[in-house]
Design an enzyme around this catalytic site. Structure first.
Site, mmCIF file in Angstrom:
data_model
loop_
_atom_site.group_PDB
_atom_site.id
_atom_site.type_symbol
_atom_site.label_atom_id
_atom_site.label_comp_id
_atom_site.label_asym_id
_atom_site.label_seq_id
_atom_site.Cartn_x
_atom_site.Cartn_y
_atom_site.Cartn_z
ATOM 1 N N VAL A 106 43.441 113.109 23.298
ATOM 2 C CA VAL A 106 43.625 113.414 21.938
ATOM 3 C C VAL A 106 44.176 112.333 21.027
ATOM 4 O O VAL A 106 45.143 111.836 21.297
ATOM 5 C CB VAL A 106 44.415 114.764 21.873
ATOM 6 C CG1 VAL A 106 43.994 115.491 20.743
ATOM 7 C CG2 VAL A 106 44.491 115.537 23.007
ATOM 8 N N THR B 165 40.949 113.687 14.475
ATOM 9 C CA THR B 165 40.796 115.171 13.921
ATOM 10 C C THR B 165 41.924 115.658 13.238
ATOM 11 O O THR B 165 43.061 115.139 13.633
ATOM 12 C CB THR B 165 40.869 115.911 15.355
ATOM 13 O OG1 THR B 165 40.859 117.397 14.959
ATOM 14 C CG2 THR B 165 42.100 115.643 16.323
ATOM 15 N N HIS C 75 42.861 118.597 13.445
ATOM 16 C CA HIS C 75 43.393 119.692 14.142
ATOM 17 C C HIS C 75 44.317 119.013 15.559
ATOM 18 O O HIS C 75 44.546 119.716 16.646
ATOM 19 C CB HIS C 75 42.660 120.992 14.723
ATOM 20 C CG HIS C 75 41.437 120.702 15.414
ATOM 21 N ND1 HIS C 75 40.294 120.483 14.681
ATOM 22 C CD2 HIS C 75 41.317 120.499 16.475
ATOM 23 C CE1 HIS C 75 39.084 120.296 15.499
ATOM 24 N NE2 HIS C 75 39.906 120.429 16.776
HETATM 25 N N1 INI Z 1 39.462 117.441 22.249
HETATM 26 C C1 INI Z 1 39.995 116.508 22.941
HETATM 27 O O1 INI Z 1 40.124 116.456 24.144
HETATM 28 N N2 INI Z 1 40.314 115.375 22.168
HETATM 29 C C2 INI Z 1 40.160 115.223 20.951
HETATM 30 O O2 INI Z 1 40.762 114.203 20.287
HETATM 31 C C3 INI Z 1 39.604 116.151 20.210
HETATM 32 N N3 INI Z 1 39.370 116.130 18.753
HETATM 33 O O3 INI Z 1 39.413 114.995 18.290
HETATM 34 O O4 INI Z 1 38.968 117.167 18.060
HETATM 35 C C4 INI Z 1 39.170 117.475 20.910
HETATM 36 N N4 INI Z 1 38.731 118.326 20.237
HETATM 37 C C5 INI Z 1 37.929 119.400 21.210
HETATM 38 C C6 INI Z 1 38.957 120.512 21.547
HETATM 39 O O5 INI Z 1 39.492 120.058 22.760
HETATM 40 C C7 INI Z 1 37.972 121.864 21.905
HETATM 41 O O6 INI Z 1 37.095 121.325 23.082
HETATM 42 C C8 INI Z 1 37.133 122.398 20.708
HETATM 43 O O7 INI Z 1 37.956 122.466 19.739
HETATM 44 C C9 INI Z 1 36.241 123.397 21.355
HETATM 45 O O8 INI Z 1 37.093 124.565 21.862
#
Ligand code: INI
Length: 159
Positions: A85, A90, A92
């Site tokens: 992440v 992001t 969020h």
């Molecule tokens: N998921 C990640 O594993 N890493 C990230 O940096 C990331 N960003 O940047 O948004 C991310 N988002 C997706 C999230 O994990 C879910 O798959 C998505 O919200 C659908 O449920």
């Protein structure tokens, strides 16, 4: 230390143990490096390829549910969660990173199964690269070693 004191600690022998790995696809150019290193570490410590199962999920947010299903199957002595992440990518970040770590910790405690935590939570892509096999080592290795040690600690605690 006083050798009359009983000390329980996990060693790194993993022959005969079974491991489940949940790896997210988001930022897969990083996560694939963690996955490769985690599998390499397990096999180097004696785990048979047939005793490793990998589940790919969309993102870090989805890892706790897959970890929970693997835990509930009772097929594994330990699990490993891998993901990446990146804050820059992001708004969020805090929710994704927070829920992933909270969810995984919850499953580990309620299902009483060790989970090696190899989800990178970093500010930049550079920091992720550093932790995926370059200057700060590889967190996939660390998570696999923690899983092996904890599988062996639990084996002793449950005797
Ligand atoms: N998921 C990640 O594993 N890493 C990230 O940096 C990331 N960003 O940047 O948004 C991310 N988002 C997706 C999230 O994990 C879910 O798959 C998505 O919200 C659908 O449920």
């Amino acid at each position: 230390m006083d050798d009359r004191i009983k000390t329980i600690e996990g060693d790194f022998s993993a022959r005969g143990l079974r491991f489940g790995i949940v790896a997210s696809r988001f930022n897969d150019f990083i996560v694939d490096r963690l996955l490769e290193a985690a599998i390499g570490t397990l096999t180097k410590h004696g785990v048979a390829s047939a005793d490793i199962e990998v589940v790919r999920v969309p993102g870090a947010y989805e890892t706790p549910l897959a970890i929970k299903k693997l835990a509930a199957s009772h097929r594994y002595q330990a699990l490993i969660a891998l993901g990446c992440v990146i804050r820059g990518a992001t708004a969020h970040f805090d929710f994704v990173a927070g829920e992933a770590s909270r969810g995984i910790a919850h499953v580990s405690l309620t299902e009483e199964i060790p989970v090696g935590f190899g989800i990178l939570t970093v500010d930049t892509i550079e920091q992720a690269i550093e932790r995926a096999g370059t200057k700060a080592g590889n967190k996939g290795v660390d998570a696999a070693l923690a899983a092996i040690q904890m599988a062996n600690v639990l084996r002793q605690l449950e005797q």
